[in-house]
Design a protein around this motif. Structure first.
Motif, mmCIF file in Angstrom:
data_model
loop_
_atom_site.group_PDB
_atom_site.id
_atom_site.type_symbol
_atom_site.label_atom_id
_atom_site.label_comp_id
_atom_site.label_asym_id
_atom_site.label_seq_id
_atom_site.Cartn_x
_atom_site.Cartn_y
_atom_site.Cartn_z
ATOM 1 N N ASN A 11 13.428 4.344 -6.912
ATOM 2 C CA ASN A 11 12.892 5.544 -6.281
ATOM 3 C C ASN A 11 12.738 5.314 -4.774
ATOM 4 N N ASP A 13 11.392 6.992 -2.421
ATOM 5 C CA ASP A 13 10.037 7.222 -1.903
ATOM 6 C C ASP A 13 9.163 5.992 -2.124
ATOM 7 N N ASP A 14 9.288 5.419 -3.323
ATOM 8 C CA ASP A 14 8.484 4.234 -3.623
ATOM 9 C C ASP A 14 8.901 3.052 -2.751
ATOM 10 N N GLU A 16 10.106 3.290 0.326
ATOM 11 C CA GLU A 16 9.525 3.594 1.639
ATOM 12 C C GLU A 16 8.023 3.290 1.656
ATOM 13 N N LEU A 17 7.326 3.721 0.614
ATOM 14 C CA LEU A 17 5.869 3.526 0.574
ATOM 15 C C LEU A 17 5.509 2.045 0.442
ATOM 16 N N ASP A 64 10.597 -3.163 -10.761
ATOM 17 C CA ASP A 64 10.266 -1.924 -11.474
ATOM 18 C C ASP A 64 10.902 -2.014 -12.868
ATOM 19 N N LYS A 66 11.598 1.000 -15.200
ATOM 20 C CA LYS A 66 12.493 2.087 -15.573
ATOM 21 C C LYS A 66 13.474 2.345 -14.435
ATOM 22 N N THR A 94 5.123 -1.272 -11.589
ATOM 23 C CA THR A 94 5.601 -0.104 -12.310
ATOM 24 C C THR A 94 4.514 0.952 -12.464
ATOM 25 N N SER A 95 4.906 2.143 -12.916
ATOM 26 C CA SER A 95 3.933 3.214 -13.158
ATOM 27 C C SER A 95 3.271 3.075 -14.519
ATOM 28 N N LYS A 116 1.409 0.634 -10.261
ATOM 29 C CA LYS A 116 1.343 1.329 -8.979
ATOM 30 C C LYS A 116 0.315 2.450 -9.076
ATOM 31 N N HIS B 88 5.049 7.939 -17.010
ATOM 32 C CA HIS B 88 5.799 7.196 -16.001
ATOM 33 C C HIS B 88 6.373 8.132 -14.936
ATOM 34 N N SER B 96 4.287 9.867 -4.179
ATOM 35 C CA SER B 96 4.955 10.277 -2.944
ATOM 36 C C SER B 96 4.097 11.284 -2.179
ATOM 37 N N PHE B 100 2.744 10.070 1.408
ATOM 38 C CA PHE B 100 3.270 10.626 2.656
ATOM 39 C C PHE B 100 2.246 11.526 3.350
#
Lengths: 148, 297
Positions: A11, A13-14, A16-17, A64, A66, A94-95, A116, B88, B96, B100
């Protein structure tokens, strides 16, 4: 062994974060990003798109679970199965906190498991502690164990 | 629902009974044939017919149950993978949005007007709330799927532990808690603990806006439904007209700003109690406290 971190995360976004969280925690180590399991394995074993890369290993793998193509569990199995990477520190990031994921990864030799958080401040704090622990506090396996 | 091993055993028993029946009909028929041949042949024929019919019906019934159970098993697995994806995949976008929004505040917060900062704060607030909703919903679905055992559980002991944990988390709260000693139940230990925890946490929460808060945990012996455990508080209570809504998931009888929460707690309690074959109900009035009763069998 180099002081880099291998971040295996599909992902963007993940990614980047996580990079942002590392920057905010003043962790300056180079972060190599693999966008799925195939890229991660290519990087670790200098195969596929990474053929010919000098066989250096990261200090820690943030994995991660998945992901498209090859998932995290399979990457972990491959890492543990190979003599050169079998002692490489692997942190699951992971989530999920499903029991089966905890069980499957720990039983395949994951060194740590971090969920996360949704809250970015908590996420930054988690990444800060993770970096502090795995890059500074933790004594890695001896270099000779990675040359097999 | 009969478990597969028992069903296999039943099949064997049915076959054995049929074989024994067959032997009985044949040997009785032979005996009877010597004295009354016509009668014996007829009776043996009817006996064989009955035996064959009942055998076929029983086997067919078991096969039908087999099929139902397999369908149920498939549906359960599908539900499991569905809730896995939910927990998940739904959390990733939330991360996100929160991350952000926070990045905007950090990077250009000093250039933003007060109102924009306030909006970003609301976005983050809503995101974290949705994260909690997802977590609670997953916990609720897990309660419905968890394997259950039945053991002796000392509910007084469990209640003491839950209260001790709450006191540790919020040492400033002054609450008089009374726990009746020796509350015994036969129940699944982790599930009944979760139920009691939800009820006590609710009592703790809904007494937070008054002085002289008190919580009582005990057992009521009278009442039409027999002995029931209860958790009573003298907090905000609820409007009895809406009592039927208390146990529905996401149902809340108070504003989130007044008392925080996702509205999953009592739905979880109800599911746990129902899985034990028990009942749960509540009495209360606005600003007059609430009392939650439950039985476990």
């Amino acid at each position: 062994m180099m002081n880099e971190i291998l971040l295996v995360e599909d992902n963007p976004d993940d990614v980047e974060l996580t990079m942002r969280a590392f920057r905010k925690s003043n962790i300056a180590n180079e972060i190599v990003v693999a966008r799925d399991g195939v890229e991660a394995l290519d990087y670790l074993f200098s195969s596929g798109a990474q053929t010919g890369r000098p066989p250096t290993l990261p200090q820690v793998v943030l994995l991660d679970l998945k992901m498209p193509r090859v998932d995290g569990l399979h990457v972990l199995e491959r890492i543990r199965a190979h003599p050169r990477t079998r002692l490489l520190p692997v942190v699951i990031l992971t989530s999920s906190i499903e029991e089966k994921d905890l069980l499957n990864t720990y039983s395949r030799g994951a060194n740590s498991y971090i969920r996360k958080p949704v809250d970015f401040q908590e996420f930054v704090e988690a990444v800060r502690q993770l970096g502090l622990y795995w890059l500074l506090l933790n004594q890695p396996p001896p270099p000779s164990s990675f040359t097999a | 629902m009969i478990e597969p091993r028992r069903r296999r055993l039943m099949r064997v028993v049915i076959h054995a009974i049929t074989v024994l029946g067959l032997l009985a009909v044949v040997s009785l028929g032979q005996l009877a044939y010597r004295t009354a041949p016509t009668y014996a042949t007829g009776a043996a024929g009817v006996g064989l017919l009955l035996l064959a019919t009942s055998h076929l019906l029983l086997v067919r019934e078991i096969t039908k149950r087999d099929r139902t159970e397999r369908a149920l098993h498939d549906a359960n697995r599908e539900l499991e993978s569905f809730s896995y994806s939910v927990s998940h995949d739904l959390r990733a976008p939330l991360r996100s949005i929160d991350g952000f929004s926070q990045a905007l505040v950090e990077d250009i917060g000093d250039q933003l007007p007060e109102e924009a900062l306030n909006h970003l704060d609301r976005i983050r607030h809503a995101t974290r709330r949705m994260g909690r909703l997802i977590d609670d919903l997953m916990a609720l679905s897990k309660v419905g799927r968890a394997e259950m055992s039945r053991e002796r559980v000392d509910l007084s002991d469990v209640a003491e532990q839950v209260v001790a944990e709450l006191r540790r988390q919020q040492p400033a709260r002054q609450i008089a808690v009374t726990i009746a000693p020796g509350l015994q139940a036969t129940a699944d230990p982790p599930l009944v603990r979760l139920a009691l925890q939800n009820l006590i946490e609710n009592a703790w929460k809904f007494t937070s806006r008054r002085d002289g808060s008190a919580i009582e945990i005990g057992q009521a012996r009278d009442g039409e439904l027999g002995p029931a455990f209860f958790v009573r508080d003298n907090g905000a209570g609820f409007d009895p007209d809406y009592a039927h809504k208390l146990f529905g998931p996401f149902q809340r009888l108070h504003a989130v700003s007044e008392f925080p929460g996702t509205g999953i707690g009592l739905a979880t309690v109800q599911r746990i109690v129902h899985r034990h074959g028990g009942r749960v109900w509540a009495e209360g009035k606005i600003n007059g406290g609430a009392c939650f009763y439950f039985t476990l069998s």
